[in-house]
Design a protein around this motif. Structure first.
Motif, PDB file in Angstrom:
ATOM      1  N   SER A  80       0.861  -1.178   0.000  1.00  0.00           N
ATOM      2  CA  SER A  80       0.000   0.000   0.000  1.00  0.00           C
ATOM      3  C   SER A  80       0.894   1.224   0.000  1.00  0.00           C
ATOM      4  N   TRP A 120       0.767   5.910   0.565  1.00  0.00           N
ATOM      5  CA  TRP A 120       0.024   7.053   1.108  1.00  0.00           C
ATOM      6  C   TRP A 120      -0.378   7.985  -0.011  1.00  0.00           C
ATOM      7  N   HIS A 155      -8.539  14.947  -1.667  1.00  0.00           N
ATOM      8  CA  HIS A 155      -9.444  15.980  -1.150  1.00  0.00           C
ATOM      9  C   HIS A 155      -8.738  16.938  -0.190  1.00  0.00           C
ATOM     10  N   GLY A 156      -7.442  17.091  -0.308  1.00  0.00           N
ATOM     11  CA  GLY A 156      -6.755  17.986   0.616  1.00  0.00           C
ATOM     12  C   GLY A 156      -6.690  17.468   2.043  1.00  0.00           C
ATOM     13  N   LEU A 157      -7.193  16.259   2.273  1.00  0.00           N
ATOM     14  CA  LEU A 157      -7.048  15.647   3.600  1.00  0.00           C
ATOM     15  C   LEU A 157      -5.630  15.108   3.730  1.00  0.00           C
ATOM     16  N   SER A 158      -5.251  14.755   4.943  1.00  0.00           N
ATOM     17  CA  SER A 158      -3.975  14.089   5.128  1.00  0.00           C
ATOM     18  C   SER A 158      -3.983  12.780   4.333  1.00  0.00           C
ATOM     19  N   PRO A 159      -2.792  12.294   3.958  1.00  0.00           N
ATOM     20  CA  PRO A 159      -2.737  11.108   3.090  1.00  0.00           C
ATOM     21  C   PRO A 159      -3.488   9.913   3.676  1.00  0.00           C
ATOM     22  N   GLN A 160      -4.054   9.116   2.792  1.00  0.00           N
ATOM     23  CA  GLN A 160      -4.746   7.904   3.198  1.00  0.00           C
ATOM     24  C   GLN A 160      -4.012   6.689   2.646  1.00  0.00           C
ATOM     25  N   MET A 161      -4.135   5.581   3.363  1.00  0.00           N
ATOM     26  CA  MET A 161      -3.501   4.338   2.954  1.00  0.00           C
ATOM     27  C   MET A 161      -4.313   3.709   1.823  1.00  0.00           C
ATOM     28  N   ALA A 206       8.754   9.579  -1.660  1.00  0.00           N
ATOM     29  CA  ALA A 206       8.905   8.829  -0.407  1.00  0.00           C
ATOM     30  C   ALA A 206       7.628   8.136   0.046  1.00  0.00           C
ATOM     31  N   VAL A 207       6.473   8.651  -0.338  1.00  0.00           N
ATOM     32  CA  VAL A 207       5.228   8.017   0.113  1.00  0.00           C
ATOM     33  C   VAL A 207       5.069   6.614  -0.478  1.00  0.00           C
TER      34      VAL A 207
END
Lengths: 367, 367
Positions: free
Chosen positions: B230, B232, B236-242, B345-346
Motif C-alpha cells: 500500500s 500514502w 481531497h486535501g485531507l492528510s494522506p490515506q492508505m 517517499a510516500v
C-alpha cells in the motif's frame, strides 16, 4: 456532582502524572478516584502533536466533502446553535499498556488514561443537517488542527494532521462537538476551542482542536485508523483484516487499594473502583483477592446510566497473615461481554481489558 | 512468438538470479531480454510463503461471500469452461528496489522482477456469473493456498493466507484465472494449478495457488493491501490515506548494455530495452547517455498492444573517450504519464519508476 473550576494558567497540573511533557501526555492518578466526574485538571490528556495555538476569534470549523455542501462556522455561530450536554467516560485505547509483557510501543500508561466528564456543545447531526448531507455519504472525517511529520524506515505519509472518521450512523446518533468540559471552556490541552466526543468509543475518536469535518463516500484510511489505532479482525473465515479501533471493551479497574500500596492484615478494607463498557451498561463487577482463583460480586455505588462508568466497592476481610496479595476486578455488561483472562496479541498495545493484577501488601496491625 | 517448453524438473532454473532460496524469490537476468515473451523458466518468481503442495485431483476453487452463491470448482470443471488467452507484462511492485537510497526493506530486486507471458485460463467474470453475484457486491478477494505466520513487535495478524482484492468492475473486465503459461501448465513456483492474472496491475494482485474467491460488500483490508503493498495518497486535501497499490506505473528499462557492462568507445552500440504501463499504451521512449542531461527518442521494435510491453532500441554513437557513462531511459504513455526524475517517499519500497541510472564503461577500441 462537583463542578470544578478549570485552571487555564496551569496546563500541566500537578494532579497529573507526566508520561510525556511535550506534546502533553498526562495521566490521572487513578487511585484518587472520588466523584463520578473527573475534574478537568485531573482528566487525562493524550496528544499526538504539539498543541496548536488557536484563536477563538479567527478559528473556524470547515465542513465539506463529496457528499456535503461547504460550510464554515465560527465559534460564536456554533455557540448560537442548540446546545446539548452529556457525560461520557473516555478511555485511551492504550490505557493499561504498562501491564503488557512483552512491552508494546507507545505511551506507557498505567491505570489513569481514563476519565469521565460532562461535555457541552452542539450535536454533530445538527451541523451535518445544516451542511446538507447528500446521497452516498458514508463516513464523517473529524480532522484536528494539530499536525506533524511522521517518519518510518519503509514509507511515510509525511506531514499529516490528526484525524479519525465515524460512520454516518454514529455521527447522526450521539456524537457531540464539545466546547465545554464540566461546565468550563475547554483548556488548550483538552482541545480548545472544539473537540469531538464519541460516546462509547475509545478516546482516539474524540478529535481535539477540530478544524474540519469531511463527509466521505468511501471508508477513510488515514494514518490514525490504519497504521495506528487499528487491529486485526477475523471475518468470514478469511485471513484477518485491518479494522479501526472503535468501541471501548468492557472493563473494571481497581482504584483503591492503590497498586503496590499496603492495607492492614486481619481488618476490613474497602476495594473500590469503576467499571465501564462501550455498548450498553455494566451489569456486574467481581473482585478476586487471590489472584483470580475465586471471585466475589462487588456493589455498585452508581446507577447504570448511558455512556458513563459506574463506581463500585467491596468490603474485603483481609487475611491475618502479612504478605503480598494480587487483587483483580472484572466486569460484565448488558451485552453479555466480560473480560477475558489474557490479552489477545492481535490487539497489539491497544484494548487492554484483561483483569489487571494489582499487587497489594498486607501489613501487620498494631493490635 | 516462441513457445518455450516448461521444465517441471528444474524449479530453481539456473537462468534465474536467486534473491531468496526459500520461499523462492527469483529474478530474471533482464540483460538477456530477447523475444517479447519471457520463457517460463526465465520468468521472475515472487513468493511470500512456502510453495503449497497442491494436488490437481483434490484441489478445488471455492467461491463464496456475502454477495455470491457458494460454488466449488475442480480443475477439470474450470478447464471445461470457455478458455481465453492473453499476454500480459507483470512487474513486481518492488522491482528496481536496489536502486533506492536509503535502502528499503524487502527483497532487493534489480531490474528483473518483470516479465511478459501468454496466459490461458477462464475469465473471472465467467466464474462470477456462474456463482451469481448479488446486489451490493463491491470487491472480489483472491485468496491463495499459501500461508504463514507474520510477527511484528506491536501487533500481528498471526496465521494468514496470501490474499488481495480487485474491485468488481476490474474483476468483470479482464481478470483471468490462468492454468497455463506460455502454452504449458503452470509450474508450482508460478502458482499451479491456478493463479490470477490482473492485466495492468503490479504482480502482487496476480495471486498464485488460488483456492478461494470471496465476494465482499466492503473494501477488503487484508495484510497485503494495508501493511504491505500500500502507499500514502493525498485526496481531497485531507492528510494522506492508505491506498492499496494497483496499476503499474509507466516505465522503461534498459536491458543492454547491461549494468556495469562495457561497450567500445567511438563505435555504434545498440541500447535496447522494454517499456510498459498500467493503463493505455507506451507512446514514447527516450534515452539519455549523459546521465539525464539530454534525451533522444528510441525506436519501437513492437507495435502497441494491450497489456504488454514494447521492446525498443536506439543506435548509440559512443564517445571517443574511454570512461564511465550513465545511461537512462524514460517512457511516456497514452494517458500522458511519464517518469518523474525522483522517487516519491510516500511509495516506500514500491512503484519505483524514476529513470534508473545504468552505469556503463567505455573501453578503448582495438583500432
Amino acid at each position: 456532582m462537583s463542578r470544578p473550576t478549570a485552571d487555564f494558567s496551569s496546563q500541566l497540573s500537578p494532579a497529573l502524572i507526566v508520561r510525556q511533557a511535550s506534546p502533553p501526555n498526562l495521566e490521572t492518578p487513578f487511585y484518587a478516584l472520588d466523584g463520578r466526574l473527573t475534574p478537568q485538571p485531573s482528566h487525562y490528556v493524550r496528544s499526538h502533536f504539539p498543541v496548536p495555538p488557536l484563536d477563538a476569534q479567527t478559528w473556524r470549523l470547515e465542513v465539506g466533502g463529496g457528499a456535503a455542501s461547504p460550510l464554515s462556522l465560527s465559534l460564536q455561530e456554533l455557540r448560537a446553535m442548540p446546545s446539548h450536554t452529556l457525560s461520557a467516560t473516555m478511555e485511551c485505547a492504550g490505557n493499561g499498556r504498562v501491564y503488557l509483557s512483552p512491552r508494546m510501543p507507545g505511551v506507557q500508561w498505567d491505570l489513569g488514561a481514563v476519565g469521565t466528564a460532562e461535555w457541552t456543545g452542539v450535536r454533530l447531526r445538527d451541523v451535518l443537517e445544516r451542511a446538507g448531507i447528500q446521497e452516498g455519504a458514508l463516513e464523517v472525517v473529524l480532522e484536528g488542527a494539530d499536525s506533524g511529520t511522521l517518519t518510518d524506515p519503509g514509507r511515510t505519509p509525511g506531514d499529516i494532521r490528526y484525524a479519525r472518521s465515524v460512520p454516518l450512523d454514529k455521527a447522526r446518533d450521539d456524537v457531540l462537538l464539545a466546547y465545554a468540559m464540566n461546565g468550563q471552556p475547554l483548556t488548550p490541552d483538552h482541545g480548545f476551542p472544539l473537540r469531538a466526543v464519541v460516546p462509547g468509543w475509545y478516546g482516539m475518536a474524540a478529535v481535539k482542536w477540530l478544524s474540519r469535518l469531511y463527509v466521505t463516500e468511501t471508508p477513510y484510511q488515514g494514518f490514525f485508523q490504519t497504521v495506528d489505532y487499528s487491529f486485526w479482525q477475523q471475518q468470514h473465515g478469511l485471513s484477518p483484516q485491518m479494522v479501526p479501533i472503535t468501541t471501548m471493551q468492557v472493563k473494571a479497574q481497581i482504584a483503591r487499594p492503590a497498586p503496590h500500596g499496603s492495607v492492614t492484615a486481619g481488618h476490613v478494607s474497602e476495594v473500590m473502583g469503576a467499571a465501564w463498557t462501550g455498548e450498553g451498561d455494566v451489569t456486574r463487577v467481581e473482585v478476586s483477592t487471590d489472584g483470580g482463583e475465586t471471585w466475589t460480586d462487588a456493589e455498585f455505588l452508581d446507577p447504570a446510566e448511558p455512556y458513563i462508568w459506574r463506581r463500585w466497592h467491596l468490603a474485603w476481610h483481609t487475611p491475618q497473615q502479612p504478605g503480598r496479595v494480587t487483587l483483580m476486578a472484572r466486569a460484565t455488561d448488558s451485552a453479555g461481554r466480560t473480560q477475558e483472562s489474557g490479552h489477545d496479541a492481535v490487539r497489539g498495545g491497544y484494548m487492554i481489558n484483561f483483569p489487571l493484577p494489582i499487587t497489594v501488601y498486607l501489613k501487620g496491625g498494631e493490635s
